[in-house]
Design an enzyme around this catalytic site. Structure first.
Site, mmCIF file in Angstrom:
data_model
loop_
_atom_site.group_PDB
_atom_site.id
_atom_site.type_symbol
_atom_site.label_atom_id
_atom_site.label_comp_id
_atom_site.label_asym_id
_atom_site.label_seq_id
_atom_site.Cartn_x
_atom_site.Cartn_y
_atom_site.Cartn_z
ATOM 1 N N THR A 61 42.412 -57.596 63.938
ATOM 2 C CA THR A 61 41.425 -56.706 64.035
ATOM 3 C C THR A 61 41.551 -56.157 65.801
ATOM 4 O O THR A 61 41.868 -57.118 66.435
ATOM 5 C CB THR A 61 39.936 -57.244 64.045
ATOM 6 O OG1 THR A 61 39.786 -57.475 62.712
ATOM 7 C CG2 THR A 61 38.924 -56.164 64.363
ATOM 8 N N ARG A 100 37.258 -56.099 49.258
ATOM 9 C CA ARG A 100 36.385 -56.723 50.310
ATOM 10 C C ARG A 100 36.615 -56.047 51.776
ATOM 11 O O ARG A 100 37.376 -55.700 52.105
ATOM 12 C CB ARG A 100 37.013 -58.119 50.530
ATOM 13 C CG ARG A 100 36.132 -58.919 51.825
ATOM 14 C CD ARG A 100 37.024 -58.806 52.892
ATOM 15 N NE ARG A 100 36.409 -59.781 54.328
ATOM 16 C CZ ARG A 100 36.746 -59.723 55.346
ATOM 17 N NH1 ARG A 100 37.629 -58.820 55.892
ATOM 18 N NH2 ARG A 100 35.893 -60.468 56.086
ATOM 19 N N ASP A 154 33.014 -56.789 58.689
ATOM 20 C CA ASP A 154 31.835 -56.290 59.563
ATOM 21 C C ASP A 154 32.409 -55.108 60.346
ATOM 22 O O ASP A 154 31.651 -54.348 61.065
ATOM 23 C CB ASP A 154 31.464 -57.230 60.491
ATOM 24 C CG ASP A 154 32.560 -57.824 61.454
ATOM 25 O OD1 ASP A 154 33.729 -58.295 61.089
ATOM 26 O OD2 ASP A 154 32.622 -57.462 62.749
ATOM 27 N N THR A 160 35.319 -59.373 66.297
ATOM 28 C CA THR A 160 36.459 -59.682 65.838
ATOM 29 C C THR A 160 36.060 -61.123 65.345
ATOM 30 O O THR A 160 35.618 -61.960 65.988
ATOM 31 C CB THR A 160 37.734 -59.810 66.736
ATOM 32 O OG1 THR A 160 38.847 -60.087 65.627
ATOM 33 C CG2 THR A 160 37.603 -60.416 68.053
ATOM 34 N N GLY A 161 36.549 -61.534 63.977
ATOM 35 C CA GLY A 161 36.478 -62.574 63.699
ATOM 36 C C GLY A 161 35.936 -62.580 62.343
ATOM 37 O O GLY A 161 36.664 -61.660 61.382
#
Lengths: 134, 175
Positions: free
Chosen positions: A1, A29, A32, A52-53
Site C-alpha cells: 500500500t 476481498r 480499508d 496502511t496495514g
C-alpha cells in the site's frame, strides 16, 4: 500500500491511498484503502489521513475518521489522536500497521505499531525526512 | 505564513534491518525521496494539496518496490486487483475504486470519479468501464509482473494464507 497526505499554501488538506491488496487474497476481498473514513479521509476542519496495514482491523476501527473525531470532538492534537488510535486502540484488537497524517497548520504525524513503515515527509524548506525502521 | 507539508508512506510490516539489504534500503529511500520531493515541489509552486497527493501516489504506483499499481501483489487467482481512494479536505469530495484490474494508475481513476461522477466508490468491471469512458490508461498484465512478487505468491498460492505488505514469511506460518 502507498499513500500521501498534504496541506497546501491555502491551508487545504488532501489524502490519497492506493494498494494491490494482500498476496493470495481471494473472493474479491477489499481492504480499508478505498473505504472513505477507514483508510483514507480528509477534512479541512481537522486533518488528512492515509493508512496502511491489516485492512480488516482498520475497517472495524474506522481509523482515519476516528482520528479526525478525536481532534474535532475531544480537542486532541494530531499526534495525540494518531497515537491513541494506532498505539492504543488498534493494538488492543491486534491490528498491525500505521498511518500518515497532516493538519491544516502543517503538523505531520507518522505513526505505526509494526516493525517498520516506509515513510517520508517534507515541510516548508526543511530537510526531507526518510524512514523505514521503528 | 501558511505552512506547506507533505507526507507519504509505502506500506508497513515486518521490516527490520535483517530483512533488507543495503542495496534494497538505498532503493527504497530513493523512491520515497523522489515521490515526496515531487509532491513538495508542486506545493511550493502554489499547487493544491489534491494535486500533490495524486502526483506522489502516481510516482509510488509506478515503482515496483511498493504494493500498488505496477508493484501490486498476486491474488489467489494469480491476477492483480487494486484499490485506491482520494479525498479533498476543502470540499469533502471523494473518489474511490475497489477490485480494478489493468488500470495503470488507479489513483488517477479516483480523481476522475471525484471530479466527473456523482458517486464516491466504484468497483470491478463497472469501474473499469468508467475508466475507459474517461480515457484512463490501461496496462497489459505483463506490466504488473514482478519476479519477487511472483515468488511470494508461489509460496502461499496452495494455501489459504494471505500476506500483508512487506510481511516476512516466517516458517511457522507454513508448518
Amino acid at each position: 500500500t502507498v499513500g500521501a497526505v498534504a496541506v497546501d499554501s491555502a491551508g487545504n488538506v488532501a489524502a490519497a491511498t492506493s494498494t494491490g491488496g494482500m498476496t493470495n487474497k481471494n473472493f474479491n476481498r477489499i481492504g480499508d484503502t478505498p473505504i472513505i473514513g477507514a483508510g483514507t479521509y480528509a477534512n479541512n476542519a481537522t486533518c488528512a489521513v492515509s493508512c496502511t496495514g491489516h485492512g480488516e482491523f482498520f475497517i472495524r476501527s474506522v481509523v482515519a475518521y476516528d482520528i479526525s473525531c478525536l481532534i474535532e470532538y475531544k480537542g486532541y492534537t494530531l499526534q495525540e489522536a494518531c497515537e491513541e488510535v494506532v498505539l492504543n486502540k488498534l493494538i488492543k484488537i491486534g491490528g498491525e500497521g500505521g498511518l500518515i497524517a497532516v493538519n491544516p497548520a502543517g503538523d505531520i504525524a507518522l505513526t505505526f505499531n509494526s516493525e517498520g513503515m516506509y515513510r517520508a515527509c517534507k515541510r516548508n524548506d526543511e530537510q526531507t525526512i526518510l524512514g523505514i525502521y521503528k | 505564513m501558511q505552512n506547506i507539508a507533505i507526507a507519504i508512506h509505502g506500506g508497513a510490516g515486518t521490516i527490520t534491518k535483517n530483512t533488507l539489504t543495503t542495496t534494497q534500503e538505498i532503493a527504497f529511500n530513493a523512491a520515497l525521496k523522489q515521490a515526496v520531493e515531487a509532491g513538495h515541489r508542486l506545493l511550493a509552486k502554489g499547487g493544491t494539496a489534491l494535486d500533490a497527493v495524486e502526483l506522489a501516489v502516481t510516482i509510488l504506483e509506478d515503482e515496483p518496490l511498493f504494493n500498488a499499481g505496477r508493484g501490486s501483489v498476486f491474488t489467489k487467482a494469480g491476477k492483480h486487483e487494486m484499490d485506491a481512494a482520494l479525498m479533498c479536505g476543502k470540499t469533502m469530495a471523494a473518489g474511490a475504486v475497489a477490485g480494478v484490474r489493468g488500470i495503470k494508475n488507479p489513483i488517477k481513476l479516483t480523481r476522475a470519479i471525484l471530479e466527473k461522477s456523482d458517486n464516491v466508490m466504484l468497483s470491478g468491471y463497472g469501474a473499469e468501464e468508467f475508466a475507459r469512458e474517461h480515457a484512463i490508461e490501461f496496462a497489459p498484465e505483463s506490466y504488473f509482473y514482478d519476479a519477487y512478487r511472483y515468488q511470494q505468491w508461489c509460496e502461499v498460492r496452495d494455501t489459504n494464507l494471505f500476506l500483508m505488505d512487506h510481511t516476512e514469511q516466517r516458517e511457522q506460518k507454513f508448518g
